[in-house]
Motif scaffolding. Structure first.
Motif, PDB file in Angstrom:
ATOM      1  N   ASP A 243       0.650  -1.292  -0.007  1.00  0.00           N
ATOM      2  CA  ASP A 243       0.101  -0.125  -0.071  1.00  0.00           C
ATOM      3  C   ASP A 243       0.806   1.381  -0.154  1.00  0.00           C
ATOM      4  OD1 ASP A 243       0.878  -0.352   2.660  1.00  0.00           O
ATOM      5  OD2 ASP A 243      -0.639  -0.037   3.579  1.00  0.00           O
ATOM      6  N   SER A 244       2.096   1.177  -0.059  1.00  0.00           N
ATOM      7  CA  SER A 244       2.990   2.335   0.101  1.00  0.00           C
ATOM      8  C   SER A 244       3.006   2.811  -1.686  1.00  0.00           C
ATOM      9  CB  SER A 244       4.514   1.938   0.302  1.00  0.00           C
ATOM     10  OG  SER A 244       5.294   2.752   0.155  1.00  0.00           O
ATOM     11  N   LYS A 245       3.428   4.216  -1.476  1.00  0.00           N
ATOM     12  CA  LYS A 245       3.315   4.841  -2.839  1.00  0.00           C
ATOM     13  C   LYS A 245       4.805   5.086  -3.601  1.00  0.00           C
ATOM     14  CE  LYS A 245      -0.973   5.697  -2.048  1.00  0.00           C
ATOM     15  NZ  LYS A 245      -2.007   4.759  -2.693  1.00  0.00           N
ATOM     16  N   LEU A 246       5.651   4.232  -2.872  1.00  0.00           N
ATOM     17  CA  LEU A 246       7.105   4.084  -3.447  1.00  0.00           C
ATOM     18  C   LEU A 246       7.512   3.184  -3.713  1.00  0.00           C
ATOM     19  CD1 LEU A 246       8.916   6.892  -1.060  1.00  0.00           C
ATOM     20  CD2 LEU A 246       8.396   7.343  -3.378  1.00  0.00           C
ATOM     21  N   THR A 247       8.441   2.678  -4.671  1.00  0.00           N
ATOM     22  CA  THR A 247       9.282   1.632  -5.039  1.00  0.00           C
ATOM     23  C   THR A 247      10.440   1.606  -4.257  1.00  0.00           C
ATOM     24  OG1 THR A 247      10.203   2.596  -7.016  1.00  0.00           O
ATOM     25  CG2 THR A 247       8.002   1.357  -7.108  1.00  0.00           C
ATOM     26  N   ALA A 248      11.194   0.348  -4.191  1.00  0.00           N
ATOM     27  CA  ALA A 248      12.543   0.455  -3.757  1.00  0.00           C
ATOM     28  C   ALA A 248      13.413   1.225  -4.440  1.00  0.00           C
ATOM     29  CB  ALA A 248      12.768  -1.003  -3.772  1.00  0.00           C
ATOM     30  N   GLU A 249      13.275   1.425  -5.616  1.00  0.00           N
ATOM     31  CA  GLU A 249      14.235   2.187  -6.474  1.00  0.00           C
ATOM     32  C   GLU A 249      14.031   3.735  -6.174  1.00  0.00           C
ATOM     33  OE1 GLU A 249      15.375   2.962 -11.143  1.00  0.00           O
ATOM     34  OE2 GLU A 249      13.748   1.715 -10.702  1.00  0.00           O
ATOM     35  N   LYS A 250      12.727   4.112  -6.081  1.00  0.00           N
ATOM     36  CA  LYS A 250      12.442   5.506  -5.981  1.00  0.00           C
ATOM     37  C   LYS A 250      12.720   6.179  -4.492  1.00  0.00           C
ATOM     38  CE  LYS A 250       8.879   6.173  -9.172  1.00  0.00           C
ATOM     39  NZ  LYS A 250       7.368   6.707  -9.581  1.00  0.00           N
ATOM     40  N   LEU A 251      12.534   5.017  -3.643  1.00  0.00           N
ATOM     41  CA  LEU A 251      12.828   5.371  -2.107  1.00  0.00           C
ATOM     42  C   LEU A 251      14.488   5.421  -2.002  1.00  0.00           C
ATOM     43  CD1 LEU A 251      12.079   5.627   0.708  1.00  0.00           C
ATOM     44  CD2 LEU A 251      11.909   3.287   1.094  1.00  0.00           C
ATOM     45  N   CYS A 252      15.209   4.707  -2.441  1.00  0.00           N
ATOM     46  CA  CYS A 252      16.902   4.597  -2.701  1.00  0.00           C
ATOM     47  C   CYS A 252      17.167   5.864  -3.236  1.00  0.00           C
ATOM     48  CB  CYS A 252      17.445   3.389  -3.444  1.00  0.00           C
ATOM     49  SG  CYS A 252      17.166   1.883  -2.471  1.00  0.00           S
ATOM     50  N   GLU A 253      16.435   6.502  -4.328  1.00  0.00           N
ATOM     51  CA  GLU A 253      16.808   7.603  -5.061  1.00  0.00           C
ATOM     52  C   GLU A 253      16.464   8.874  -3.966  1.00  0.00           C
ATOM     53  OE1 GLU A 253      14.679   7.610  -8.565  1.00  0.00           O
ATOM     54  OE2 GLU A 253      16.211   6.270  -9.751  1.00  0.00           O
ATOM     55  N   ASN A 254      15.492   8.875  -3.367  1.00  0.00           N
ATOM     56  CA  ASN A 254      14.922   9.737  -2.684  1.00  0.00           C
ATOM     57  C   ASN A 254      16.120  10.074  -1.314  1.00  0.00           C
ATOM     58  OD1 ASN A 254      13.621  10.986   0.052  1.00  0.00           O
ATOM     59  ND2 ASN A 254      12.076  11.110  -1.491  1.00  0.00           N
ATOM     60  N   LEU A 255      16.336   8.908  -0.794  1.00  0.00           N
ATOM     61  CA  LEU A 255      17.211   9.044   0.416  1.00  0.00           C
ATOM     62  C   LEU A 255      18.782   9.284  -0.215  1.00  0.00           C
ATOM     63  CD1 LEU A 255      14.876   7.562   2.029  1.00  0.00           C
ATOM     64  CD2 LEU A 255      16.585   6.543   3.211  1.00  0.00           C
ATOM     65  N   LYS A 256      19.123   8.995  -1.317  1.00  0.00           N
ATOM     66  CA  LYS A 256      20.431   9.464  -1.820  1.00  0.00           C
ATOM     67  C   LYS A 256      20.613  10.813  -1.901  1.00  0.00           C
ATOM     68  CE  LYS A 256      23.544   8.329  -5.559  1.00  0.00           C
ATOM     69  NZ  LYS A 256      23.844   7.751  -6.965  1.00  0.00           N
ATOM     70  N   GLU A 257      19.516  11.503  -2.218  1.00  0.00           N
ATOM     71  CA  GLU A 257      19.632  12.749  -2.529  1.00  0.00           C
ATOM     72  C   GLU A 257      19.906  13.652  -1.122  1.00  0.00           C
ATOM     73  OE1 GLU A 257      15.915  13.947  -3.994  1.00  0.00           O
ATOM     74  OE2 GLU A 257      16.325  13.206  -5.985  1.00  0.00           O
ATOM     75  N   HIS A 258      19.797  12.927   0.146  1.00  0.00           N
ATOM     76  CA  HIS A 258      19.973  13.332   1.487  1.00  0.00           C
ATOM     77  C   HIS A 258      21.054  12.735   1.868  1.00  0.00           C
ATOM     78  CE1 HIS A 258      16.205  15.717   1.224  1.00  0.00           C
ATOM     79  NE2 HIS A 258      15.647  14.665   0.780  1.00  0.00           N
ATOM     80  N   GLY A 259      21.817  12.076   1.209  1.00  0.00           N
ATOM     81  CA  GLY A 259      23.141  11.388   1.626  1.00  0.00           C
ATOM     82  C   GLY A 259      23.119  10.068   2.323  1.00  0.00           C
ATOM     83  N   VAL A 260      21.952   9.264   2.261  1.00  0.00           N
ATOM     84  CA  VAL A 260      21.828   8.085   2.891  1.00  0.00           C
ATOM     85  C   VAL A 260      21.960   7.130   1.533  1.00  0.00           C
ATOM     86  CG1 VAL A 260      20.313   6.391   4.069  1.00  0.00           C
ATOM     87  CG2 VAL A 260      20.208   8.762   4.809  1.00  0.00           C
ATOM     88  N   LEU A 261      22.766   6.297   1.609  1.00  0.00           N
ATOM     89  CA  LEU A 261      22.960   5.171   0.499  1.00  0.00           C
ATOM     90  C   LEU A 261      22.472   3.740   1.124  1.00  0.00           C
ATOM     91  CD1 LEU A 261      26.477   6.300  -0.683  1.00  0.00           C
ATOM     92  CD2 LEU A 261      24.101   7.046  -1.414  1.00  0.00           C
ATOM     93  N   LEU A 262      21.741   3.180   0.222  1.00  0.00           N
ATOM     94  CA  LEU A 262      21.263   1.832   0.647  1.00  0.00           C
ATOM     95  C   LEU A 262      21.310   1.127  -0.776  1.00  0.00           C
ATOM     96  CD1 LEU A 262      18.348   3.200   1.999  1.00  0.00           C
ATOM     97  CD2 LEU A 262      19.701   2.006   3.237  1.00  0.00           C
TER      98      LEU A 262
END
Length: 356
Positions: free
Chosen positions: A296-315
């Motif tokens: 039920d989330s609105k994000l995929t793993a890819e989009k979530l990783c991209e979002n966090l990368k913009e803030h310096g968190v790498l997964l």
């Protein structure tokens, strides 16, 4: 502009500490191919002592360490090794045991905790009466901790049972102990006890221990003599390796004691993720966390990783809805809290965006 970096892709991303760099700069070295490098010898002997084996050998990587170990135990081409279907050797090492060594893999299903059922291992052992048509079983491989199961630990009781099975059938047992120190700390069991039943072990220096390069394989003196020759054949014989072995000695002295904090931070991260709507983390036993993005989330793993990368968190993305995070000694509890805040903001932002 990103002002903070929290690298959770793996525990292989750590940078050498100042102590390591100082040790590397002053390391006593010589030609290791000629068996004269004193710092390499010191590291090999120390790892042999810790694991309770006769001798050790530095190799450039864990993949080479596992490959050499399998080839020593399976000297005759067409031999067979029993290993987990979700093991590192089977999935992530380029099929080297087959392409280079001519060794046939016989896979057994890994359980969620990284084990393989003992009865299934025994059933996979070839009947020697069929040797004219079957590959010959010579080796069983275990992995501790089991990375693809989320860093789960294999107990000494389980390893002993596999060792007894191997011995009763005249087989050898190899342990891919890339994170064996993590297992030791999590279980409260000395490394030498965990690998007591093994004929050989590959220990990674650049994962949980945080050294920059390499692994050490350990076993009997006869095993290591054969392994040294194979290392040369595979191009792993190097000269003044004391420079990098010095950093590994520092890692053994300074970083083993930090693993408990890594495990604690992993649990904090997993618990925090489970309190964020749209995420579900698997229990953290050591320093590896797998977590899923719910349907039920609105994000995929890819989009979530991209979002966090913009803030310096790498997964590390593991699938369409699965992500991996690995803790290490250069990640603080404050880094974990920052990471959780970025997750919360990313998931909340996605939900708000879809409510417009």
């Amino acid at each position: 502009m990103v002002t903070r970096a929290v690298d959770l892709r793996s525990d292989t991303v750590t940078k050498p500490t100042d102590t390591m760099r100082a040790a590397m700069a002053t390391a006593e070295v010589d030609d290791d191919v000629l068996c004269y490098d004193p710092t390499a010898f010191c590291l090999e002997m120390e790892m042999a002592r810790i694991t309770g084996k006769e001798a050790g050998l530095f190799v450039p990587s864990g993949t080479m360490g596992n490959l050499i170990s399998v080839l020593v135990h399976c000297e005759i081409r067409g031999s067979e090794v029993i290993l987990g279907d979700n093991s590192h050797i089977h999935i992530y090492e380029n099929g080297g045991i087959s392409t280079i060594g001519g060794v046939h893999p016989k896979t057994v299903k890994n359980n969620k905790d990284g084990t393989m059922d003992i009865d299934l291992i025994e059933a996979a052992i070839r009947d020697p009466r069929g040797e004219i048509v079957f590959p010959t079983t010579r080796l069983i491989c275990l992995e501790n901790t089991h990375a693809n199961s989320g860093g789960r630990c294999l107990s000494e009781e389980y390893i002993d049972r596999v060792g007894e099975l191997a011995k009763s059938h005249g087989l050898k047992l190899h342990i891919d102990g890339a994170r064996i120190f993590n297992a030791s700390v999590a279980l409260g069991v000395p490394v030498h006890r965990l690998v007591q039943a093994a004929d050989s072990v590959s220990v990674c220096l650049s994962k949980g221990l945080g050294a920059p390069v390499g692994s050490v394989i350990v076993g009997s003196k006869t095993f290591i003599a054969k392994a040294r020759r194979l290392r040369k054949t595979l191009g792993g014989g190097m000269r003044q390796i004391g420079i990098i072995c010095a950093a590994a000695l520092v890692a053994l002295q300074e970083n083993v004691g930090k693993l408990e904090a890594d495990h604690k931070n992993a649990k904090i991260l997993a618990d925090g993720l489970n309190h964020i709507k749209g995420l579900r983390a698997l229990p953290a036993e050591t320093n590896i966390i797998f977590f899923d993005i719910l349907e039920d989330s609105k994000l995929t793993a890819e989009k979530l990783c991209e979002n966090l990368k913009e803030h310096g968190v790498l997964l590390m993305q593991e699938g369409p809805s699965r992500i991996r995070a690995v803790l290490h000694h250069q990640i603080s509890e404050d880094d974990v809290q920052y990471t959780l805040s970025r997750f919360q903001q990313a998931l909340s932002g996605a939900e708000n965006e879809n409510c417009k």
